[in-house]
Design a protein around this motif. Structure first.
Motif, short mmCIF file in Angstrom:
data_model
loop_
_atom_site.label_atom_id
_atom_site.label_comp_id
_atom_site.label_asym_id
_atom_site.label_seq_id
_atom_site.Cartn_x
_atom_site.Cartn_y
_atom_site.Cartn_z
N LEU A 210 0.85 -1.18 0.00
CA LEU A 210 0.00 0.00 0.00
C LEU A 210 0.89 1.24 0.00
O LEU A 210 1.67 1.43 0.94
CB LEU A 210 -0.89 -0.01 1.24
N PRO A 211 0.82 2.10 -1.00
CA PRO A 211 1.67 3.29 -1.01
C PRO A 211 1.15 4.36 -0.05
O PRO A 211 0.01 4.31 0.41
CB PRO A 211 1.57 3.77 -2.46
N ASP A 212 2.02 5.31 0.25
CA ASP A 212 1.63 6.52 0.99
C ASP A 212 1.08 6.22 2.38
O ASP A 212 -0.05 6.57 2.72
CB ASP A 212 0.60 7.33 0.19
N TRP A 213 1.91 5.60 3.21
CA TRP A 213 1.55 5.42 4.61
C TRP A 213 1.67 6.76 5.32
O TRP A 213 2.49 7.61 4.94
CB TRP A 213 2.49 4.41 5.27
N PRO A 214 0.88 7.00 6.37
CA PRO A 214 1.01 8.27 7.10
C PRO A 214 2.37 8.36 7.78
O PRO A 214 2.92 7.37 8.25
CB PRO A 214 -0.13 8.19 8.13
N SER A 215 2.91 9.57 7.84
CA SER A 215 4.23 9.77 8.44
C SER A 215 4.15 9.86 9.97
O SER A 215 5.16 9.69 10.65
CB SER A 215 4.87 11.05 7.89
N MET A 216 2.96 10.14 10.50
CA MET A 216 2.73 10.18 11.95
C MET A 216 1.50 9.33 12.25
O MET A 216 0.53 9.35 11.49
CB MET A 216 2.51 11.61 12.44
N ILE A 217 1.54 8.61 13.36
CA ILE A 217 0.46 7.67 13.67
C ILE A 217 0.15 7.72 15.16
O ILE A 217 1.02 8.04 15.97
CB ILE A 217 0.86 6.23 13.24
N TYR A 218 -1.10 7.41 15.50
CA TYR A 218 -1.52 7.47 16.91
C TYR A 218 -1.26 6.13 17.60
O TYR A 218 -1.61 5.07 17.08
CB TYR A 218 -3.01 7.81 17.01
N GLN A 219 -0.66 6.23 18.79
CA GLN A 219 -0.27 5.05 19.55
C GLN A 219 -0.84 5.11 20.98
O GLN A 219 -1.05 6.20 21.51
CB GLN A 219 1.26 4.96 19.66
N TRP A 220 -1.01 3.92 21.57
CA TRP A 220 -1.39 3.87 22.99
C TRP A 220 -0.99 2.48 23.50
O TRP A 220 -1.80 1.57 23.61
CB TRP A 220 -2.89 4.11 23.17
N HIS A 221 0.29 2.31 23.82
CA HIS A 221 0.74 0.99 24.28
C HIS A 221 2.04 1.12 25.05
O HIS A 221 2.80 2.08 24.88
CB HIS A 221 0.93 0.04 23.09
N ARG A 222 2.30 0.12 25.88
CA ARG A 222 3.54 0.06 26.64
C ARG A 222 4.27 -1.26 26.42
O ARG A 222 5.28 -1.53 27.06
CB ARG A 222 3.26 0.25 28.14
N GLU A 223 3.76 -2.08 25.51
CA GLU A 223 4.43 -3.31 25.11
C GLU A 223 4.50 -3.37 23.58
O GLU A 223 3.64 -2.82 22.90
CB GLU A 223 3.68 -4.55 25.64
N ARG B 50 -2.63 17.84 25.54
CA ARG B 50 -2.67 18.88 24.50
C ARG B 50 -2.01 18.39 23.22
O ARG B 50 -2.49 18.66 22.11
CB ARG B 50 -1.98 20.14 25.01
N ALA B 51 -0.91 17.65 23.34
CA ALA B 51 -0.21 17.13 22.17
C ALA B 51 -1.09 16.14 21.41
O ALA B 51 -1.01 16.06 20.17
CB ALA B 51 1.10 16.48 22.58
N HIS B 52 -1.91 15.36 22.12
CA HIS B 52 -2.81 14.42 21.46
C HIS B 52 -3.83 15.18 20.60
O HIS B 52 -4.05 14.82 19.44
CB HIS B 52 -3.56 13.59 22.51
N MET B 53 -4.45 16.20 21.18
CA MET B 53 -5.49 16.92 20.46
C MET B 53 -4.92 17.74 19.31
O MET B 53 -5.50 17.79 18.22
CB MET B 53 -6.26 17.82 21.42
N GLU B 54 -3.76 18.38 19.52
CA GLU B 54 -3.13 19.12 18.44
C GLU B 54 -2.66 18.17 17.33
O GLU B 54 -2.76 18.49 16.14
CB GLU B 54 -1.95 19.93 18.98
N GLY B 55 -2.16 17.00 17.73
CA GLY B 55 -1.73 16.02 16.76
C GLY B 55 -2.87 15.55 15.88
O GLY B 55 -2.69 15.34 14.67
N ARG B 56 -4.03 15.38 16.46
CA ARG B 56 -5.18 14.94 15.65
C ARG B 56 -5.51 15.96 14.57
O ARG B 56 -5.82 15.59 13.43
CB ARG B 56 -6.39 14.69 16.55
N LEU B 57 -5.46 17.25 14.91
CA LEU B 57 -5.73 18.29 13.92
C LEU B 57 -4.71 18.26 12.78
O LEU B 57 -5.05 18.48 11.62
CB LEU B 57 -5.73 19.66 14.59
N MET B 58 -3.47 17.97 13.11
CA MET B 58 -2.40 18.02 12.11
C MET B 58 -2.30 16.74 11.27
O MET B 58 -2.00 16.80 10.08
CB MET B 58 -1.05 18.29 12.80
N TYR B 59 -2.53 15.59 11.90
CA TYR B 59 -2.15 14.32 11.26
C TYR B 59 -3.31 13.41 10.88
O TYR B 59 -3.09 12.41 10.19
CB TYR B 59 -1.22 13.54 12.20
#
Length: 259
Positions: free
Chosen positions: A143-156, A218-227
């Protein structure tokens, strides 16, 4: 009239056959998010099971067009009966060749089913927020054109099982997406979150924001707007490829020709 967001309009409807999708969730309040919205918009029916609440998992997957195992606050290494049952079920999905998608915990359960390791970062770092993502050559070929930034929520994180292809990497947890065979996929990241889901996670999981390398609210919410635009675009294209990977009809046709 459809109540789904305009991103899931007619332009996103693929030609894949409709049917049921087995959806595995891990909390009473959990939902299939944008993955579920996308599937319903295309005419698929969601068969939702919650094993931690006592739900069984379907044994015969021949009538299912796919199976998706979502994330949760538990670990794939936890010693709970339902965890062991889910791990075995993930292996059964592969045996039955149903298109399978594991998201975060779901991807880790499949890794465990195939003998791979799921473990914490050696420096106890987490990925909670938006982080860089880079597709491998195999990922770009899929699949071409993967997003350069992605949302994560994990510790493993996980090791890609033997025989698997690494599709995407990141800086902290290298293994971010993999495939095994034509129709089995696992991703560490979360593209399924609606904005409401993200806000709920930030409230209910606010203690996680104090962990090493976690980003603040704040970084989560700003990141959503950008990415989020490229992420949403990728999700639709990826799910189309995933559902089109079903090889069962081809196997049956091959059997008929050789008979």
């Amino acid at each position: 009239m459809s109540t789904l967001p305009p991103q899931f309009g007619d332009a996103f409807i693929p030609t894949a056959r409709s049917g049921k999708i087995a959806v595995v969730l891990h909390q009473e309040s959990s939902s299939a998010g944008r993955v579920g919205q996308w599937l319903v918009r295309k005419g698929y029916k969601l068969d939702i099971r919650r094993p931690p609440l006592g739900d069984s998992l379907p044994d015969d997957l021949s009538r299912y067009a796919g199976a998706v195992v979502f994330g949760g606050p538990m670990s794939a290494n936890d010693d709970h009966d339902y965890i062991h049952r889910e791990i075995d079920w993930c292996a059964s999905c592969m045996t039955q060749q149903v298109p399978f998608l594991g998201i975060c915990l779901g991807a880790q359960m499949l890794v465990r089913a195939l003998g791979g390791k799921v473990r914490a970062h050696p420096d106890d770092h987490t990925e909670i927020g938006y982080y860089p993502l880079e597709a491998t050559d195999e990922g770009s070929a899929l699949l071409p054109d993967w997003p350069s930034m992605i949302y994560q929520w994990h510790r493993e994180g996980f090791d890609v099982p033997k025989g698997g292809k690494l599709l995407a990497t990141s800086e902290v947890f290298r293994e971010q997406a993999y495939s095994i065979g034509p129709s089995t996929f696992g991703v560490q990241f979360h593209t399924e979150l609606t904005e409401a889901m993200m806000r709920r996670w930030l409230v209910r999981g606010r203690d996680r924001l104090t962990l090493p390398n976690a980003q603040q609210r704040r970084a989560h919410m700003e990141g959503r707007l950008m990415y989020d635009g490229p992420i949403l675009d990728w999700l639709g294209r990826f799910l189309t490829v995933w559902l089109a990977s079903d090889q069962r009809g081809l196997a049956q046709l091959s059997g008929l020709k050789s008979a």
